[in-house]
Design an enzyme around this catalytic site. Structure first.
Site, PDB file in Angstrom:
ATOM      1  CG  HIS A   1      -5.009  -5.415   0.489  1.00  0.00           C
ATOM      2  ND1 HIS A   1      -4.350  -5.189  -0.696  1.00  0.00           N
ATOM      3  CD2 HIS A   1      -4.711  -4.356   1.308  1.00  0.00           C
ATOM      4  CE1 HIS A   1      -3.675  -4.049  -0.617  1.00  0.00           C
ATOM      5  NE2 HIS A   1      -3.879  -3.529   0.583  1.00  0.00           N
TER       6      HIS A   1
ATOM      7  CG  ASP B   1      -2.315  -0.558   0.907  1.00  0.00           C
ATOM      8  OD1 ASP B   1      -3.106  -0.639   1.844  1.00  0.00           O
ATOM      9  OD2 ASP B   1      -2.604  -0.899  -0.247  1.00  0.00           O
TER      10      ASP B   1
END
Length: 324
Positions: free
Chosen positions: A299, A101
């Site tokens: 994720h 991220d």
């Protein structure tokens, strides 16, 4: 856990907290939101045991690292300065960076600015900066006219900060579950405009899950209960500034050795990097060494499939196709 050392430093006008273990070539692990250094808990020890010095900092405005209230203090040059300052503080010329991220984007930015400070990048989930003629916050606002969009929800200071601070445990529990392979994250887009993020997220089965215990969740709840969420949200609020800044190296490829680890049920790969992003990796990375995809993971891969993720990272660090 016995090998972890918690350290504190003054870097780039911030009070920075990081965890360190091991000796040898430096590996720096950079987290995203809403994470802290603890998201790398399964990787720190094994990588250190393999002969590396591992450092996992709390990123600007998150965990025990301080952060300004002004979102303009979260633009690219300041984040890169944080990373360079950390290397200087550690007495290291360069490091291998692992990231997810916003942390991974920080590593990409560093590689474009100071390629001599990055020995290699291990990228989790986010394969590259996705080219866009439209700024991220403009795109999010347009999407939010049709359905809930978390980036737009985060964009304006005030309501999101208060909502999340009022219910950190509920928010973190719901979001971690929604980002896992047990839920299809894009289903939150079925919620109408004006929905709060907590209401858009699904209810969850009770903890413990196979990859997260109640005690582990409390690390995050405690961290964000103390810091609040504004620092993390400011990374979103600075997205247009970062998008504008990155135009200066748009079209250029990351010059340092790159290893990619993705998961087959990652929402970012599904929705935020265009069609078939894995086929485009060489368009964005000049020295692509290898690609791995992990099954049955979302994720949260470095927690959800910690063994497989750690093994892939170690193979990249120590195997025949390693970075050195």
């Amino acid at each position: 856990m016995a090998g972890w050392s918690h350290r504190y430093a003054r870097i780039n006008d911030l009070d920075v907290h990081y965890v360190e273990q091991g000796t040898g070539p430096l590996v720096v692990l950079l987290h995203g939101f809403p994470h802290i250094w603890f998201s790398w808990r399964h990787q720190i020890g094994p990588i250190a045991d393999a002969g590396f010095r591992v450092v996992a900092p709390d990123m600007r405005g998150m965990g025990q690292t301080s952060g300004p209230k002004d979102h303009r203090e979260y633009d690219v040059d300041r984040i890169v300065a944080d990373v360079v300052g950390l290397l200087d503080h550690l007495g290291a010329e360069k490091a291998v960076f692992g990231g997810l991220d916003f942390g991974l984007f920080a590593a990409y930015d560093l590689a474009h600015h100071y390629p001599d400070r990055a020995a290699a990048i291990i990228g989790l989930e986010n394969p590259f900066f996705t080219p866009s003629r439209e700024s991220p916050l403009t795109l999010a606002a347009r999407q939010a006219e049709r359905h809930f969009n978390h980036i737009h929800y985060f964009a304006a200071p005030g309501a999101a900060d208060r909502d999340l601070a009022a219910a950190p445990r509920e928010f973190l529990r719901k979001l971690f579950y929604a980002l896992s392979s047990d839920y299809h994250y894009l289903d939150v887009w079925r919620k109408p405009p004006g929905t709060t993020y907590i209401d858009a997220l699904p209810e969850t089965p009770p903890l413990p899950w196979t990859w997260l215990t109640e005690t582990e969740l409390e690390f995050y709840v405690d961290a964000y209960s103390r810091s609040g969420f504004t620092g993390g949200l400011n990374w979103y609020r600075a997205m247009d500034l970062s998008w504008e800044y990155r135009k200066s190296y748009g079209g250029r490829r990351n010059p340092v050795p790159f290893f990619f680890i993705g998961s087959e049920q990652d929402t970012d790969l599904e929705a935020w990097h265009g069609d078939d992003p894995l086929s485009k990796l060489e368009q964005h990375h000049a020295d692509l060494r290898d690609v791995r995809m992990i099954k049955n993971a979302g994720h949260m891969m470095q927690m959800e499939k910690s063994g497989e993720t750690t093994a892939a990272m170690l193979e990249f660090l120590t195997g025949s196709n390693k970075w050195a």
